[in-house]
Each structure stands twice: as structure tokens, then as C-alpha cells.
Write a protein that holds these residues in place. Structure first.
Motif, PDB file in Angstrom:
ATOM      1  N   GLY A 185      44.668 -44.742  73.601  1.00 12.73           N
ATOM      2  CA  GLY A 185      43.630 -44.986  72.602  1.00 12.73           C
ATOM      3  C   GLY A 185      42.436 -44.069  72.804  1.00 12.73           C
ATOM      4  N   GLY A 186      41.915 -44.028  74.033  1.00 12.73           N
ATOM      5  CA  GLY A 186      40.746 -43.208  74.321  1.00 12.73           C
ATOM      6  C   GLY A 186      41.044 -41.726  74.179  1.00 12.73           C
ATOM      7  N   HIS A 187      42.161 -41.293  74.777  1.00  9.58           N
ATOM      8  CA  HIS A 187      42.531 -39.874  74.773  1.00  9.58           C
ATOM      9  C   HIS A 187      42.762 -39.366  73.348  1.00  9.58           C
ATOM     10  CE1 HIS A 187      44.375 -36.273  76.626  1.00  9.58           C
ATOM     11  NE2 HIS A 187      45.202 -36.294  75.590  1.00  9.58           N
ATOM     12  N   ALA A 188      43.537 -40.112  72.598  1.00  6.41           N
ATOM     13  CA  ALA A 188      43.874 -39.654  71.252  1.00  6.41           C
ATOM     14  C   ALA A 188      42.650 -39.741  70.332  1.00  6.41           C
ATOM     15  CB  ALA A 188      45.042 -40.451  70.685  1.00  6.41           C
ATOM     16  N   TRP A 189      41.796 -40.740  70.559  1.00  9.26           N
ATOM     17  CA  TRP A 189      40.596 -40.807  69.714  1.00  9.26           C
ATOM     18  C   TRP A 189      39.749 -39.548  69.880  1.00  9.26           C
ATOM     19  CZ3 TRP A 189      38.517 -42.597  65.525  1.00  9.26           C
ATOM     20  CH2 TRP A 189      37.164 -42.308  65.294  1.00  9.26           C
ATOM     21  N   VAL A 190      39.472 -39.172  71.133  1.00  6.54           N
ATOM     22  CA  VAL A 190      38.664 -37.971  71.360  1.00  6.54           C
ATOM     23  C   VAL A 190      39.371 -36.746  70.790  1.00  6.54           C
ATOM     24  CG1 VAL A 190      37.577 -36.505  73.100  1.00  6.54           C
ATOM     25  CG2 VAL A 190      37.622 -38.972  73.429  1.00  6.54           C
ATOM     26  N   GLY A 191      40.693 -36.651  71.011  1.00  6.80           N
ATOM     27  CA  GLY A 191      41.454 -35.504  70.518  1.00  6.80           C
ATOM     28  C   GLY A 191      41.445 -35.419  69.001  1.00  6.80           C
ATOM     29  N   LEU A 192      41.683 -36.555  68.346  1.00  4.59           N
ATOM     30  CA  LEU A 192      41.731 -36.564  66.882  1.00  4.59           C
ATOM     31  C   LEU A 192      40.343 -36.329  66.302  1.00  4.59           C
ATOM     32  CD1 LEU A 192      44.176 -39.568  66.645  1.00  4.59           C
ATOM     33  CD2 LEU A 192      44.694 -37.223  65.954  1.00  4.59           C
ATOM     34  N   TRP A 193      39.326 -36.845  67.005  1.00  7.33           N
ATOM     35  CA  TRP A 193      37.945 -36.601  66.583  1.00  7.33           C
ATOM     36  C   TRP A 193      37.662 -35.098  66.597  1.00  7.33           C
ATOM     37  CZ3 TRP A 193      33.727 -34.212  68.713  1.00  7.33           C
ATOM     38  CH2 TRP A 193      32.488 -34.472  68.099  1.00  7.33           C
ATOM     39  N   THR A 194      38.079 -34.445  67.695  1.00  2.00           N
ATOM     40  CA  THR A 194      37.867 -32.997  67.805  1.00  2.00           C
ATOM     41  C   THR A 194      38.560 -32.268  66.657  1.00  2.00           C
ATOM     42  OG1 THR A 194      37.888 -33.266  70.205  1.00  2.00           O
ATOM     43  CG2 THR A 194      38.085 -31.025  69.360  1.00  2.00           C
ATOM     44  N   ILE A 195      39.800 -32.656  66.393  1.00  2.00           N
ATOM     45  CA  ILE A 195      40.546 -32.025  65.303  1.00  2.00           C
ATOM     46  C   ILE A 195      39.812 -32.231  63.977  1.00  2.00           C
ATOM     47  CG2 ILE A 195      42.687 -32.132  63.971  1.00  2.00           C
ATOM     48  CD1 ILE A 195      44.184 -32.714  66.531  1.00  2.00           C
ATOM     49  N   SER A 196      39.321 -33.451  63.757  1.00  2.00           N
ATOM     50  CA  SER A 196      38.668 -33.760  62.477  1.00  2.00           C
ATOM     51  C   SER A 196      37.401 -32.928  62.283  1.00  2.00           C
ATOM     52  CB  SER A 196      38.343 -35.252  62.385  1.00  2.00           C
ATOM     53  OG  SER A 196      37.208 -35.566  63.170  1.00  2.00           O
ATOM     54  N   THR A 197      36.655 -32.704  63.394  1.00  2.00           N
ATOM     55  CA  THR A 197      35.422 -31.927  63.233  1.00  2.00           C
ATOM     56  C   THR A 197      35.720 -30.443  63.040  1.00  2.00           C
ATOM     57  OG1 THR A 197      35.168 -31.698  65.621  1.00  2.00           O
ATOM     58  CG2 THR A 197      34.002 -33.526  64.574  1.00  2.00           C
ATOM     59  N   ASP A 198      36.925 -30.003  63.446  1.00  2.00           N
ATOM     60  CA  ASP A 198      37.286 -28.596  63.234  1.00  2.00           C
ATOM     61  C   ASP A 198      37.712 -28.327  61.799  1.00  2.00           C
ATOM     62  OD1 ASP A 198      36.730 -27.730  65.728  1.00  2.00           O
ATOM     63  OD2 ASP A 198      38.785 -27.658  66.449  1.00  2.00           O
ATOM     64  N   TYR A 199      38.413 -29.269  61.191  1.00  2.00           N
ATOM     65  CA  TYR A 199      39.042 -28.968  59.907  1.00  2.00           C
ATOM     66  C   TYR A 199      38.393 -29.617  58.695  1.00  2.00           C
ATOM     67  CZ  TYR A 199      42.671 -27.227  63.011  1.00  2.00           C
ATOM     68  OH  TYR A 199      43.344 -26.564  63.988  1.00  2.00           O
ATOM     69  N   PHE A 200      37.675 -30.711  58.895  1.00  2.00           N
ATOM     70  CA  PHE A 200      37.121 -31.408  57.727  1.00  2.00           C
ATOM     71  C   PHE A 200      35.610 -31.324  57.731  1.00  2.00           C
ATOM     72  CE2 PHE A 200      41.093 -33.845  58.733  1.00  2.00           C
ATOM     73  CZ  PHE A 200      41.852 -33.257  57.743  1.00  2.00           C
ATOM     74  N   LYS A 201      35.084 -30.415  56.962  1.00  2.00           N
ATOM     75  CA  LYS A 201      33.638 -30.250  56.921  1.00  2.00           C
ATOM     76  C   LYS A 201      32.938 -31.321  56.087  1.00  2.00           C
ATOM     77  CE  LYS A 201      33.935 -27.003  59.762  1.00  2.00           C
ATOM     78  NZ  LYS A 201      33.651 -27.347  61.163  1.00  2.00           N
ATOM     79  N   PRO A 202      33.474 -31.704  54.897  1.00  2.00           N
ATOM     80  CA  PRO A 202      32.776 -32.745  54.127  1.00  2.00           C
ATOM     81  C   PRO A 202      32.782 -34.076  54.893  1.00  2.00           C
ATOM     82  CG  PRO A 202      34.466 -31.654  52.794  1.00  2.00           C
ATOM     83  CD  PRO A 202      34.695 -31.249  54.211  1.00  2.00           C
ATOM     84  N   THR A 203      31.605 -34.681  55.038  1.00  8.22           N
ATOM     85  CA  THR A 203      31.475 -35.883  55.866  1.00  8.22           C
ATOM     86  C   THR A 203      32.404 -37.007  55.423  1.00  8.22           C
ATOM     87  OG1 THR A 203      29.174 -35.285  56.181  1.00  8.22           O
ATOM     88  CG2 THR A 203      29.795 -37.520  56.796  1.00  8.22           C
ATOM     89  N   GLY A 204      32.543 -37.191  54.107  1.00  6.11           N
ATOM     90  CA  GLY A 204      33.351 -38.300  53.614  1.00  6.11           C
ATOM     91  C   GLY A 204      34.807 -38.203  54.039  1.00  6.11           C
ATOM     92  N   ILE A 205      35.384 -37.020  53.853  1.00  9.38           N
ATOM     93  CA  ILE A 205      36.792 -36.817  54.221  1.00  9.38           C
ATOM     94  C   ILE A 205      36.976 -36.959  55.726  1.00  9.38           C
ATOM     95  CG2 ILE A 205      38.685 -35.150  54.260  1.00  9.38           C
ATOM     96  CD1 ILE A 205      37.548 -33.962  51.697  1.00  9.38           C
ATOM     97  N   ARG A 206      36.024 -36.361  56.475  1.00 10.14           N
ATOM     98  CA  ARG A 206      36.115 -36.446  57.930  1.00 10.14           C
ATOM     99  C   ARG A 206      36.044 -37.892  58.372  1.00 10.14           C
ATOM    100  NH1 ARG A 206      32.143 -33.417  59.139  1.00 10.14           N
ATOM    101  NH2 ARG A 206      30.668 -35.047  59.717  1.00 10.14           N
ATOM    102  N   PHE A 207      35.146 -38.657  57.757  1.00 12.04           N
ATOM    103  CA  PHE A 207      34.997 -40.061  58.131  1.00 12.04           C
ATOM    104  C   PHE A 207      36.269 -40.846  57.813  1.00 12.04           C
ATOM    105  CE2 PHE A 207      33.862 -44.468  57.313  1.00 12.04           C
ATOM    106  CZ  PHE A 207      33.247 -44.784  58.509  1.00 12.04           C
ATOM    107  N   LEU A 208      36.851 -40.578  56.647  1.00 12.55           N
ATOM    108  CA  LEU A 208      38.084 -41.273  56.266  1.00 12.55           C
ATOM    109  C   LEU A 208      39.212 -40.984  57.257  1.00 12.55           C
ATOM    110  CD1 LEU A 208      38.456 -41.127  52.381  1.00 12.55           C
ATOM    111  CD2 LEU A 208      38.236 -43.136  53.868  1.00 12.55           C
ATOM    112  N   PHE A 209      39.348 -39.702  57.615  1.00 13.35           N
ATOM    113  CA  PHE A 209      40.373 -39.299  58.583  1.00 13.35           C
ATOM    114  C   PHE A 209      40.154 -40.022  59.910  1.00 13.35           C
ATOM    115  CE2 PHE A 209      41.791 -36.548  62.069  1.00 13.35           C
ATOM    116  CZ  PHE A 209      43.091 -36.268  61.710  1.00 13.35           C
ATOM    117  N   GLN A 210      38.898 -40.035  60.372  1.00  9.28           N
ATOM    118  CA  GLN A 210      38.599 -40.693  61.646  1.00  9.28           C
ATOM    119  C   GLN A 210      38.870 -42.187  61.570  1.00  9.28           C
ATOM    120  OE1 GLN A 210      34.533 -39.569  62.270  1.00  9.28           O
ATOM    121  NE2 GLN A 210      35.037 -37.523  63.020  1.00  9.28           N
ATOM    122  N   ALA A 211      38.528 -42.782  60.425  1.00 13.22           N
ATOM    123  CA  ALA A 211      38.744 -44.226  60.272  1.00 13.22           C
ATOM    124  C   ALA A 211      40.233 -44.549  60.306  1.00 13.22           C
ATOM    125  CB  ALA A 211      38.117 -44.710  58.965  1.00 13.22           C
TER     126      ALA A 211
END
Ligand code: HEM
Lengths: 115, 131
Positions: free
Chosen positions: A69-95
Motif C-alpha cells: 500500500g505505502g510503496h505503490a501509493w508513493v510510486g503511483l503518486w510519482t507517476i501521476s505528477t509526471d504525466y497528469f498536469k491538470p489537477t482534476g485528472i491527477r486527483f482522479l487518478f490518485q483517488a
């Protein structure tokens, strides 16, 4: 110091460290499981059940599920900040990722204590 | 970044014309494998669940997992895990300052690719060859 509300810990550095610590735990767990399978080519249900039901293995499994849970959250968070610039899409992906990880964890706990 | 009209720097976003150096190749594979493992976790949890539920579900699972296509999916997941693990260890070593030179990075990526390739081959043999 730059902080971000979607960080897991209080800062990027603590997230970074968390990802490293959990990586080592997951690596150890993966090697333990592969070692078990390689040593038991003709695995029976009874052997498997008593292995996974052993308290030490159960605790290791629980810790590893938490670590995923912890490892993948940080990893997926990193991926999301690299590829999704619009806040809404990034937030949805993270959620979506966060929800999936919580579901995985609860499911994992159910499996571990459900046999 | 905001590109203004005066910005004369060349921009190349045609991925087919970019040749990724070896460390870059290993790096993107590490990311892809990490994400793939994340997507595969429900499969692994399902397998774990079936394997433990009862003697019958355990036997059924053995049948399901011996099908070629299913075995291939299992192999793909295992390959992703092996690569992510080896590349992850390389990543941790570099975090610790080992091999942090241009030459070191190239050699580290080379070792990562060869070693994980070998281990993946062994995993395939282990899955498919009768023992
Ligand atoms: C078991 C499930 C695992 C999952 C779902 C997973 C997933 C991920 C994901 C999605 C990333 C982000 C990739 C990126 O930022 O480019 C990542 C990064 C990382 N993983 Fe894993 N991983 C797992 C196991 C492991 C293991 C066993 C290791 C062992 C060494 C490991 C080491 C690392 C390292 C060092 C990073 C950081 C990469 C970076 O900062 O760019 N992971 N992981």
C-alpha cells in the motif's frame, strides 16, 4: 520545504524514504515466497495451508500487504505528477489508485484470516 | 513551462526519433513493471484466496494455472516482479551512491537487464518444464 497535500508522509523526503524501506521489505517477502515454492515443487494443500497459517508468515504477509500500500501509493503518486498536469485528472487518478490499494489491503487481510 | 513566440529552442516530442540510452531504457521498464504489478495485484490476491480457501479450490486452482494462457499470464507477472526487483535493487544501490557515474550507470543498467533476463528465463523454465 515544498509540501504537497497528496504526499503520504509529511514531506517528499519521508515519502522517498518510505518507498525505499518498503521496497526492501517487499523484496525480502518476494524472495521468501519464491524460496518456499522452489523448495516445494509438489506442494500439497496441507503444506501450503500450514505454511501460510504459521504466525510468523501471517505477520510477514500482513506487513507486506501494508508495505505494498505505502510503496505503490508513493510510486503511483510519482507517476501521476509526471504525466497528469491538470489537477482534476491527477486527483482522479490518485483517488482511483488509493481506493484500489485500500481495497487490496482489506481483501488481503480477509484472505489471511479467512482460512 | 510556458512556450512563448520568442522561444526558439528546438522541441522534439517525436518518440520514434529519440534513442533512449540503456539506463533510460531500464528506468522506464522499472516504471512500467511497477505499474503492471499494481494492475496484477487483484489476480495475485485471487490466486492466494483460491489456494487457501479449501482443498477443493486448491485443486481447482492447480488445474486453472496449468492452462497455457493462464500460465503465460502468470509468467508475465513473474517477469514483471523479477525485473522490478532487480532494477529496484540497482536503484537502491545507486541511491546509496554506488555506481553513480556515467560509466557506472551504463554498466548497472546492463547488468540489470542481463541478470533479470536470465532470471526470467529460469522462471519460465521452472514454470513450463516438468519437474
Ligand atoms: C510488490 C509490489 C510492488 C509494486 C506494486 C511496486 C510498484 C512500484 C511503482 C508503481 C513504482 C513507481 C515507479 C516510478 O516512479 O517510476 C515503484 C518504484 C520503486 N520500486 Fe516498486 N513495486 C513493488 C515491489 C518492489 C520491490 C520488491 C522492490 C525491491 C527492491 C521495489 C523497488 C522500487 C524502487 C527502489 C522504486 C523507486 C523508483 C524511483 O524512485 O524512480 N519495488 N514501485
Amino acid at each position: 520545504m515544498v509540501t504537497n497535500v497528496t504526499n503520504l508522509g509529511r514531506s517528499g523526503l519521508s515519502d522517498w524514504m518510505m518507498q525505499r524501506v518498503t521496497a526492501v521489505m517487499l523484496g525480502a517477502y518476494f524472495l521468501m515466497m519464491m524460496g518456499f515454492f522452489v523448495c516445494h515443487p509438489q506442494l500439497t494443500y496441507e503444506e501450503w495451508r500450514s505454511f501460510m497459517g504459521n504466525s510468523a508468515v501471517r505477520i510477514a504477509s500482513l506487513i507486506s500487504f501494508l508495505a505494498i500500500g505505502g510503496h505503490a501509493w508513493v510510486g503511483l503518486w510519482t507517476i501521476s505528477t509526471d504525466y497528469f498536469k491538470p489537477t482534476g485528472i491527477r486527483f482522479l487518478f490518485q483517488a482511483a489508485c488509493g481506493l484500489a490499494l485500500v481495497v487490496y489491503f482489506v481483501w488481503g487481510v480477509q484472505i489471511l484470516w479467512g482460512f | 513551462m510556458v512556450l512563448t513566440v520568442e522561444d526558439k529552442r528546438p522541441v522534439n516530442l517525436d518518440l520514434t526519433t529519440i534513442k533512449l540510452p540503456l539506463p533510460g531504457f531500464a528506468s522506464i521498464l522499472h516504471r512500467v513493471s511497477g505499474f503492471a504489478i499494481f494492475l496484477a495485484l487483484p489476480i495475485l490476491l485471487w490466486v492466494l484466496d483460491q489456494s487457501l480457501m479449501s482443498e477443493e479450490s486448491f485443486g481447482e486452482l492447480q488445474n486453472v494455472l496449468s492452462g497455457f494462457l493462464v500460465k503465460f499470464v502468470l509468467f508475465a507477472i513473474l517477469a514483471g516482479l523479477i525485473f522490478h526487483l532487480i532494477a529496484g535493487i540497482k536503484h537502491l544501490l545507486m541511491d546509496a551512491g554506488i555506481g553513480e557515474t556515467l560509466e557506472g550507470a551504463r554498466r548497472g543498467a546492463g547488468i540489470t537487464l542481463v541478470l533479470s533476463g536470465l532470471l526470467i528465463l529460469i522462471a519460465g523454465a521452472w514454470l513450463w518444464l516438468p519437474m
